[in-house]
Design a protein around this motif. Structure first.
Motif, short mmCIF file in Angstrom:
data_model
loop_
_atom_site.label_atom_id
_atom_site.label_comp_id
_atom_site.label_asym_id
_atom_site.label_seq_id
_atom_site.Cartn_x
_atom_site.Cartn_y
_atom_site.Cartn_z
N GLN A 1 55.97 82.27 -15.06
CA GLN A 1 54.56 82.18 -14.68
C GLN A 1 54.02 80.83 -15.11
O GLN A 1 54.34 80.34 -16.20
CB GLN A 1 53.73 83.27 -15.35
CG GLN A 1 54.00 84.65 -14.85
CD GLN A 1 53.05 85.64 -15.50
OE1 GLN A 1 52.69 85.49 -16.66
NE2 GLN A 1 52.64 86.63 -14.74
N PHE A 2 53.20 80.25 -14.26
CA PHE A 2 52.48 79.03 -14.59
C PHE A 2 51.15 79.46 -15.17
O PHE A 2 50.33 80.07 -14.48
CB PHE A 2 52.27 78.20 -13.31
CG PHE A 2 51.63 76.87 -13.55
CD1 PHE A 2 52.38 75.78 -13.91
CD2 PHE A 2 50.26 76.70 -13.39
CE1 PHE A 2 51.79 74.54 -14.12
CE2 PHE A 2 49.66 75.48 -13.60
CZ PHE A 2 50.43 74.38 -13.97
N LEU A 3 50.93 79.19 -16.45
CA LEU A 3 49.74 79.66 -17.15
C LEU A 3 48.83 78.50 -17.51
O LEU A 3 49.29 77.40 -17.82
CB LEU A 3 50.13 80.41 -18.42
CG LEU A 3 51.06 81.60 -18.23
CD1 LEU A 3 51.49 82.15 -19.58
CD2 LEU A 3 50.39 82.67 -17.39
N VAL A 4 47.51 78.77 -17.47
CA VAL A 4 46.51 77.75 -17.75
C VAL A 4 45.55 78.25 -18.82
O VAL A 4 44.96 79.32 -18.68
CB VAL A 4 45.71 77.40 -16.48
CG1 VAL A 4 44.69 76.31 -16.78
CG2 VAL A 4 46.61 76.99 -15.34
N ALA A 5 45.40 77.47 -19.87
CA ALA A 5 44.32 77.70 -20.85
C ALA A 5 43.16 76.87 -20.32
O ALA A 5 43.25 75.65 -20.25
CB ALA A 5 44.73 77.24 -22.23
N PRO A 6 42.08 77.51 -19.89
CA PRO A 6 41.02 76.78 -19.18
C PRO A 6 40.33 75.74 -20.05
O PRO A 6 40.33 75.84 -21.28
CB PRO A 6 40.03 77.89 -18.78
CG PRO A 6 40.29 79.00 -19.72
CD PRO A 6 41.75 78.91 -20.11
N PRO A 7 39.74 74.75 -19.37
CA PRO A 7 38.94 73.78 -20.13
C PRO A 7 37.75 74.49 -20.75
O PRO A 7 37.31 75.53 -20.26
CB PRO A 7 38.50 72.77 -19.07
CG PRO A 7 38.63 73.47 -17.77
CD PRO A 7 39.69 74.51 -17.94
N CYS B 1 30.22 69.65 -18.39
CA CYS B 1 29.98 71.09 -18.35
C CYS B 1 28.91 71.39 -17.30
O CYS B 1 27.83 70.79 -17.33
CB CYS B 1 29.51 71.54 -19.73
SG CYS B 1 29.04 73.28 -19.80
N PRO B 2 29.15 72.34 -16.41
CA PRO B 2 28.14 72.70 -15.42
C PRO B 2 26.96 73.46 -16.02
O PRO B 2 25.90 73.54 -15.44
CB PRO B 2 28.90 73.57 -14.41
CG PRO B 2 30.07 74.08 -15.16
CD PRO B 2 30.40 73.07 -16.21
N ASP B 3 27.17 73.99 -17.22
CA ASP B 3 26.14 74.79 -17.87
C ASP B 3 25.15 73.91 -18.64
O ASP B 3 23.95 73.94 -18.39
CB ASP B 3 26.80 75.82 -18.79
CG ASP B 3 25.96 77.05 -19.00
OD1 ASP B 3 25.22 77.43 -18.08
OD2 ASP B 3 26.07 77.64 -20.09
N CYS B 4 25.66 73.12 -19.57
CA CYS B 4 24.77 72.31 -20.43
C CYS B 4 24.81 70.82 -20.09
O CYS B 4 24.11 70.03 -20.71
CB CYS B 4 25.09 72.53 -21.90
SG CYS B 4 26.65 71.77 -22.44
N PHE C 1 35.24 77.61 -15.62
CA PHE C 1 35.34 76.59 -14.59
C PHE C 1 36.02 77.16 -13.35
O PHE C 1 36.92 78.00 -13.46
CB PHE C 1 36.12 75.39 -15.12
CG PHE C 1 35.34 74.61 -16.14
CD1 PHE C 1 34.53 73.55 -15.76
CD2 PHE C 1 35.40 74.93 -17.49
CE1 PHE C 1 33.81 72.83 -16.70
CE2 PHE C 1 34.68 74.23 -18.43
CZ PHE C 1 33.88 73.18 -18.04
N ASP C 2 35.61 76.70 -12.18
CA ASP C 2 36.12 77.22 -10.92
C ASP C 2 37.57 76.83 -10.65
O ASP C 2 38.38 77.64 -10.25
CB ASP C 2 35.27 76.72 -9.74
CG ASP C 2 33.87 77.28 -9.76
OD1 ASP C 2 33.66 78.33 -10.38
OD2 ASP C 2 32.98 76.67 -9.15
#
Length: 96
Positions: A54-60, A80-83, A70-71
């Motif tokens: 499996q290709f796994l990603v720890a998100p930013p 950051c799209p939030d702050c 993140f999308d």
């Protein structure tokens, strides 16, 4: 197979099988730009067999507010799209 005979994508996949890495770490290790690494990882993620690996990603994640929804996980967010903070950690990738 000798290292010189392997493609960049094969070498990236082998590195991710050994340990999780960020695009910046891989770029330094393989003398590529971070954006070139991300483009290669898009292909590596599609070539990994879901049955055996499996290709796994720890998100930013934003270091200021903690946002991590993140999308596009195969992207390098600039802020950051939030702050709107630019203190965003890179995603980390691994193959298990």
């Amino acid at each position: 197979m000798r290292e010189a005979d392997e493609t960049t994508r094969q070498r990236l996949a082998d590195a991710l099988r050994a340990e999780p890495s960020t695009p910046s770490e891989l770029a330094t290790q393989f003398d590529l730009t971070t954006h070139a690494v991300v483009r290669h990882l898009e292909h590596v993620s599609r070539s990994v067999d879901g049955a055996d690996e499996q290709f796994l990603v720890a998100p930013p994640a934003c270091r200021d507010c903690g946002f991590d929804d993140f999308d596009d996980l195969l992207n390098l967010p600039s802020r950051c799209p939030d702050c709107k903070s630019e203190a965003v950690d890179e995603p980390a990738y691994t193959i298990e």
